[in-house]
Design an enzyme around this catalytic site. Sequence first.
Site, short mmCIF file in Angstrom:
data_model
loop_
_atom_site.label_atom_id
_atom_site.label_comp_id
_atom_site.label_asym_id
_atom_site.label_seq_id
_atom_site.Cartn_x
_atom_site.Cartn_y
_atom_site.Cartn_z
N LYS A 113 1.25 -1.09 -0.23
CA LYS A 113 -0.02 0.18 0.51
C LYS A 113 0.72 1.56 -0.22
O LYS A 113 1.12 2.28 1.15
CB LYS A 113 -1.02 0.19 1.28
CG LYS A 113 -2.21 0.52 0.88
CD LYS A 113 -3.87 0.21 2.16
CE LYS A 113 -3.94 1.20 2.28
NZ LYS A 113 -4.88 1.67 1.87
N1 PPE Z 1 -7.72 -1.94 -3.43
C1 PPE Z 1 -7.66 -0.64 -2.91
C2 PPE Z 1 -6.79 0.35 -3.95
C3 PPE Z 1 -7.66 0.23 -1.82
O1 PPE Z 1 -7.30 1.61 -1.86
C4 PPE Z 1 -8.45 -0.16 -0.23
C5 PPE Z 1 -8.49 0.70 -0.10
C6 PPE Z 1 -8.67 -2.02 -1.30
C7 PPE Z 1 -8.61 -2.73 -2.48
C8 PPE Z 1 -8.76 -2.50 -0.10
O2 PPE Z 1 -8.01 -3.44 0.67
P1 PPE Z 1 -8.89 -3.01 2.29
O3 PPE Z 1 -9.36 -2.17 3.21
O4 PPE Z 1 -7.67 -3.86 3.36
O5 PPE Z 1 -10.19 -3.92 1.90
N2 PPE Z 1 -8.12 1.48 0.21
C9 PPE Z 1 -8.27 2.12 1.58
C10 PPE Z 1 -8.46 3.93 1.38
C11 PPE Z 1 -8.61 4.71 1.25
C12 PPE Z 1 -8.65 5.82 1.48
O6 PPE Z 1 -9.36 6.99 0.37
O7 PPE Z 1 -8.03 6.27 1.66
C13 PPE Z 1 -9.47 1.97 2.48
O8 PPE Z 1 -10.12 1.63 2.52
O9 PPE Z 1 -8.89 2.36 4.10
#
Ligand code: PPE
Length: 303
Positions: free
Chosen positions: A157
């Site tokens: 990330k």
């Molecule tokens: N793909 C991406 C690109 C992504 O950023 C997230 C989380 C996910 C999938 C889902 O991952 P998870 O949260 O582990 O289920 N995105 C984060 C960022 C949001 C933001 O605007 O800042 C989040 O949901 O926390």
Amino acid sequence: MQEVDKIWMDGKLVSWGKANIHILTHTLHYGFGVFEGIRCYKTEEGPAIFRLNEHVNRFFNSAHILKIKLPFSKEKISDAIKDTIKANKLDECYIRPLAYLGYGAMGLNPLNSPVNVAIAVWPWGVYLGEDALTNGLRAKISSFTRHHSNISMTKAKVVGNYVNSSLATMEAKEMGYDEAILLDPRGYVAEGSGENIFVVKNNILRTPLPDSILPGITRASIMELANDLDYDVCEGNITRDELYIADEVFLTGTAAEITPVREVDGRVIGEGKPGLVTKKLQIEFSNIVHGKNEKYSRWLECL
Ligand code: PPE
């Protein structure tokens, strides 16, 4: 955004307004840093963090991929997260740990910069809007392609990876859509700007393979939950026109939770409203995160 009292910076709780960094902070210039997004929910037993260990592990894995040596242990970061929530007296919040390269050296070699860690928490309500959660959102396939795993490290990330997400979000919003869906470099469906994606067809759930995507912790939770509810779940290539003819499409993420998609590229999905499978998963997920399902209490950690 809603300000709170304290932010944790390198071991100390500092006032929100004093949580500042130098303008020559390395990560600010080159995007070489990693972060997490975690949620803490109100439960009958007090505030509880959803899958804290998994998020802290991903934080350390992200750092490992970039060869960033975090100067704190996993236990210390977990404790610091809990301490920051307690210090701000929040019973529900979003949690943002960030590891960044600080002030010390300019230039592309990251190895000469100090590593700093900060943890901010704040109340963050419905990410994609209340209407999206209850009625579903309208999405557009982005003109921006998701990362190739040899260009950006997609299992990490990484701060800089999000330029791609922001470009896609900005484009979708300016065109009057709620959210962007990005295709991978081969042309298959990858994910939303900050969410993973699922397709439901004949009660079978499908989600893209973990190559161009961030393999989300919500995604993993939903796969496990759907399996436990006796749905077939599989990973595989999904084409954009499979979205158009799906019975249901939904997005998952820490911030977005489970958000139904009711339209893609001007095509109505299913009945044009959240489908039965999506709604069931939404309800179950909400019960789980609020501590109302014993079976998944291992996913919650009290402060
Ligand atoms: N793909 C991406 C690109 C992504 O950023 C997230 C989380 C996910 C999938 C889902 O991952 P998870 O949260 O582990 O289920 N995105 C984060 C960022 C949001 C933001 O605007 O800042 C989040 O949901 O926390």
